[in-house]
Design a protein around this motif. Structure first.
Motif, PDB file in Angstrom:
ATOM      1  N   LEU A  57       0.820  -1.219   0.000  1.00 40.27           N
ATOM      2  CA  LEU A  57       0.000   0.000   0.000  1.00 40.27           C
ATOM      3  C   LEU A  57       0.844   1.254   0.000  1.00 40.27           C
ATOM      4  CD1 LEU A  57      -2.742  -0.451   2.766  1.00 40.27           C
ATOM      5  CD2 LEU A  57      -3.026  -0.523   0.308  1.00 40.27           C
ATOM      6  N   ASP A  58       0.503   2.179  -0.875  1.00 39.25           N
ATOM      7  CA  ASP A  58       1.054   3.526  -0.789  1.00 39.25           C
ATOM      8  C   ASP A  58       0.230   4.268   0.261  1.00 39.25           C
ATOM      9  OD1 ASP A  58       2.488   5.851  -1.332  1.00 39.25           O
ATOM     10  OD2 ASP A  58       1.276   6.392  -3.067  1.00 39.25           O
ATOM     11  N   ILE A  59       0.825   5.231   0.933  1.00 42.65           N
ATOM     12  CA  ILE A  59       0.071   6.012   1.923  1.00 42.65           C
ATOM     13  C   ILE A  59      -0.664   7.153   1.232  1.00 42.65           C
ATOM     14  CG2 ILE A  59       0.239   7.555   3.918  1.00 42.65           C
ATOM     15  CD1 ILE A  59       2.623   5.820   4.867  1.00 42.65           C
ATOM     16  N   SER A  60       0.052   7.919   0.412  1.00 38.77           N
ATOM     17  CA  SER A  60      -0.515   9.124  -0.190  1.00 38.77           C
ATOM     18  C   SER A  60      -1.272   8.800  -1.477  1.00 38.77           C
ATOM     19  CB  SER A  60       0.603  10.119  -0.509  1.00 38.77           C
ATOM     20  OG  SER A  60       1.345  10.407   0.652  1.00 38.77           O
ATOM     21  N   MET A  61      -2.591   8.706  -1.345  1.00 35.24           N
ATOM     22  CA  MET A  61      -3.442   8.478  -2.507  1.00 35.24           C
ATOM     23  C   MET A  61      -4.653   9.403  -2.390  1.00 35.24           C
ATOM     24  SD  MET A  61      -3.441   4.338  -3.014  1.00 35.24           S
ATOM     25  CE  MET A  61      -3.986   3.955  -1.354  1.00 35.24           C
ATOM     26  N   MET A  86       3.433  -1.136   3.800  1.00 33.32           N
ATOM     27  CA  MET A  86       3.360   0.222   3.261  1.00 33.32           C
ATOM     28  C   MET A  86       4.591   0.438   2.386  1.00 33.32           C
ATOM     29  SD  MET A  86       0.621   1.516   4.403  1.00 33.32           S
ATOM     30  CE  MET A  86      -0.518   1.682   5.744  1.00 33.32           C
ATOM     31  N   VAL A  87       4.378   0.891   1.152  1.00 36.21           N
ATOM     32  CA  VAL A  87       5.476   1.223   0.237  1.00 36.21           C
ATOM     33  C   VAL A  87       5.237   2.685  -0.149  1.00 36.21           C
ATOM     34  CG1 VAL A  87       6.661   0.657  -1.910  1.00 36.21           C
ATOM     35  CG2 VAL A  87       5.528  -1.156  -0.613  1.00 36.21           C
ATOM     36  N   THR A  88       6.018   3.583   0.445  1.00 41.33           N
ATOM     37  CA  THR A  88       5.693   5.004   0.370  1.00 41.33           C
ATOM     38  C   THR A  88       6.936   5.888   0.349  1.00 41.33           C
ATOM     39  OG1 THR A  88       4.446   6.764   1.502  1.00 41.33           O
ATOM     40  CG2 THR A  88       5.500   5.105   2.891  1.00 41.33           C
ATOM     41  N   SER A  89       6.783   7.093  -0.132  1.00 39.00           N
ATOM     42  CA  SER A  89       7.896   8.057  -0.091  1.00 39.00           C
ATOM     43  C   SER A  89       7.917   8.801   1.242  1.00 39.00           C
ATOM     44  CB  SER A  89       7.786   9.043  -1.254  1.00 39.00           C
ATOM     45  OG  SER A  89       6.531   9.672  -1.226  1.00 39.00           O
ATOM     46  N   ARG A  90       6.883   8.618   2.050  1.00 40.49           N
ATOM     47  CA  ARG A  90       6.828   9.280   3.358  1.00 40.49           C
ATOM     48  C   ARG A  90       7.714   8.523   4.340  1.00 40.49           C
ATOM     49  NH1 ARG A  90       0.486  10.846   3.939  1.00 40.49           N
ATOM     50  NH2 ARG A  90       1.076  10.975   6.121  1.00 40.49           N
ATOM     51  N   THR A  92       8.752   9.569   7.804  1.00 37.77           N
ATOM     52  CA  THR A  92       8.900  10.123   9.149  1.00 37.77           C
ATOM     53  C   THR A  92       8.545   9.048  10.171  1.00 37.77           C
ATOM     54  OG1 THR A  92       6.609  10.880   9.371  1.00 37.77           O
ATOM     55  CG2 THR A  92       8.166  12.400   8.287  1.00 37.77           C
ATOM     56  N   GLU A  93       9.022   9.227  11.371  1.00 38.71           N
ATOM     57  CA  GLU A  93       8.691   8.290  12.449  1.00 38.71           C
ATOM     58  C   GLU A  93       7.181   8.300  12.702  1.00 38.71           C
ATOM     59  OE1 GLU A  93       8.863   5.246  14.767  1.00 38.71           O
ATOM     60  OE2 GLU A  93      10.599   5.914  13.622  1.00 38.71           O
ATOM     61  N   ALA A  94       6.551   9.473  12.561  1.00 40.91           N
ATOM     62  CA  ALA A  94       5.095   9.577  12.751  1.00 40.91           C
ATOM     63  C   ALA A  94       4.351   8.712  11.730  1.00 40.91           C
ATOM     64  CB  ALA A  94       4.647  11.030  12.649  1.00 40.91           C
ATOM     65  N   ASP A  95       4.829   8.719  10.472  1.00 45.86           N
ATOM     66  CA  ASP A  95       4.200   7.885   9.446  1.00 45.86           C
ATOM     67  C   ASP A  95       4.383   6.400   9.756  1.00 45.86           C
ATOM     68  OD1 ASP A  95       3.187   9.949   7.796  1.00 45.86           O
ATOM     69  OD2 ASP A  95       5.149  10.208   6.850  1.00 45.86           O
ATOM     70  N   ARG A  96       5.578   6.044  10.197  1.00 45.91           N
ATOM     71  CA  ARG A  96       5.842   4.639  10.544  1.00 45.91           C
ATOM     72  C   ARG A  96       4.943   4.194  11.706  1.00 45.91           C
ATOM     73  NH1 ARG A  96      10.531   2.412   8.413  1.00 45.91           N
ATOM     74  NH2 ARG A  96      11.696   3.859   7.127  1.00 45.91           N
ATOM     75  N   GLN A  97       4.802   5.067  12.702  1.00 40.16           N
ATOM     76  CA  GLN A  97       3.952   4.756  13.856  1.00 40.16           C
ATOM     77  C   GLN A  97       2.495   4.614  13.422  1.00 40.16           C
ATOM     78  OE1 GLN A  97       5.124   5.693  17.410  1.00 40.16           O
ATOM     79  NE2 GLN A  97       3.230   5.071  18.380  1.00 40.16           N
ATOM     80  N   GLU A  98       2.032   5.538  12.587  1.00 34.33           N
ATOM     81  CA  GLU A  98       0.657   5.481  12.082  1.00 34.33           C
ATOM     82  C   GLU A  98       0.432   4.193  11.293  1.00 34.33           C
ATOM     83  OE1 GLU A  98      -3.286   6.839  11.241  1.00 34.33           O
ATOM     84  OE2 GLU A  98      -1.825   7.627  12.662  1.00 34.33           O
ATOM     85  N   ALA A  99       1.425   3.777  10.514  1.00 30.89           N
ATOM     86  CA  ALA A  99       1.322   2.528   9.746  1.00 30.89           C
ATOM     87  C   ALA A  99       1.150   1.341  10.692  1.00 30.89           C
ATOM     88  CB  ALA A  99       2.552   2.345   8.856  1.00 30.89           C
ATOM     89  N   ARG A 100       1.973   1.303  11.745  1.00 30.88           N
ATOM     90  CA  ARG A 100       1.854   0.212  12.734  1.00 30.88           C
ATOM     91  C   ARG A 100       0.474   0.210  13.381  1.00 30.88           C
ATOM     92  NH1 ARG A 100       7.302   1.435  13.662  1.00 30.88           N
ATOM     93  NH2 ARG A 100       6.840   2.940  15.297  1.00 30.88           N
ATOM     94  N   LEU A 101       0.014   1.397  13.777  1.00 38.66           N
ATOM     95  CA  LEU A 101      -1.294   1.506  14.425  1.00 38.66           C
ATOM     96  C   LEU A 101      -2.433   1.129  13.477  1.00 38.66           C
ATOM     97  CD1 LEU A 101      -0.766   4.813  16.443  1.00 38.66           C
ATOM     98  CD2 LEU A 101      -0.860   2.485  17.350  1.00 38.66           C
ATOM     99  N   SER A 102      -2.220   1.324  12.194  1.00 36.73           N
ATOM    100  CA  SER A 102      -3.230   0.974  11.184  1.00 36.73           C
ATOM    101  C   SER A 102      -3.264  -0.525  10.914  1.00 36.73           C
ATOM    102  CB  SER A 102      -2.942   1.698   9.870  1.00 36.73           C
ATOM    103  OG  SER A 102      -2.949   3.080  10.055  1.00 36.73           O
ATOM    104  N   ALA A 104      -0.284  -2.271   9.673  1.00 37.01           N
ATOM    105  CA  ALA A 104       0.698  -2.677   8.660  1.00 37.01           C
ATOM    106  C   ALA A 104       1.703  -3.673   9.240  1.00 37.01           C
ATOM    107  CB  ALA A 104       1.433  -1.453   8.115  1.00 37.01           C
ATOM    108  N   SER A 105       2.116  -4.627   8.413  1.00 35.54           N
ATOM    109  CA  SER A 105       3.102  -5.639   8.810  1.00 35.54           C
ATOM    110  C   SER A 105       4.525  -5.171   8.547  1.00 35.54           C
ATOM    111  CB  SER A 105       2.899  -6.925   8.007  1.00 35.54           C
ATOM    112  OG  SER A 105       1.549  -7.248   7.865  1.00 35.54           O
ATOM    113  N   GLY A 106       4.678  -4.196   7.636  1.00 36.75           N
ATOM    114  CA  GLY A 106       6.005  -3.724   7.269  1.00 36.75           C
ATOM    115  C   GLY A 106       5.935  -2.339   6.649  1.00 36.75           C
ATOM    116  N   TYR A 107       7.116  -1.753   6.406  1.00 38.43           N
ATOM    117  CA  TYR A 107       7.193  -0.380   5.903  1.00 38.43           C
ATOM    118  C   TYR A 107       8.430  -0.238   5.043  1.00 38.43           C
ATOM    119  CZ  TYR A 107       6.361   4.700   6.314  1.00 38.43           C
ATOM    120  OH  TYR A 107       6.067   6.020   6.076  1.00 38.43           O
TER     121      TYR A 107
END
Length: 132
Positions: A57-61, A86-90, A92-102, A104-107
């Motif tokens: 998944l890309d984040i920014s869509m 998540m496969v994204t250009s974002r 930041t640690e905040a994005d990684r944390q949000e991915a985990r909370l959502s 996601a299995s990986g980043y």
């Protein structure tokens, strides 16, 4: 005498960037059956019709972003254990944390080297599954 046919796992890549989609398909096409969607609505349609082994998944869509799509997919009982990366250009640690909370299995950050993508997928999914 029984024969065992090897079938490829299905990987769904959801990204609104055609360039990213082509890179992912080229990187994984020899080992997996890669399906593409460029938005969340199409992605949900694909997973309702296909047995998907993993989701990229890309984040920014536009519309529904990758975080929201990840939460939606995770809320469906049959997708509780499906790997979602998540496969994204974002980056930041905040994005990684949000991915985990959502859920996601990986980043992975873009641009992602094909070897890195293959290595991550190889850990999440065996290359083939035998069907007798």
């Amino acid at each position: 005498m029984s024969t065992c046919v090897a079938t490829k796992h299905v990987v769904l890549s959801v990204d609104d960037s055609l360039i990213s989609q082509q890179m992912i398909k080229r990187a994984l096409d020899t080992s997996y059956r890669v399906l593409l969607a460029d938005n969340a609505v199409d992605a949900l349609s694909v997973i309702s019709q296909e047995t998907v082994g993993a989701i990229l998944l890309d984040i920014s869509m536009p519309g529904i972003d990758g975080f929201e799509l990840c939460r939606t997919v995770r809320s469906l009982p049959r997708f509780k254990n499906v790997p979602i990366v998540m496969v994204t250009s974002r980056d930041t640690e905040a994005d990684r944390q949000e991915a985990r909370l959502s859920g996601a299995s990986g980043y992975l950050t873009k641009p992602c080297k094909p070897e890195r993508l293959k290595a991550v997928m190889g850990k999440l999914l065996p290359q083939t599954q035998g069907v007798s």
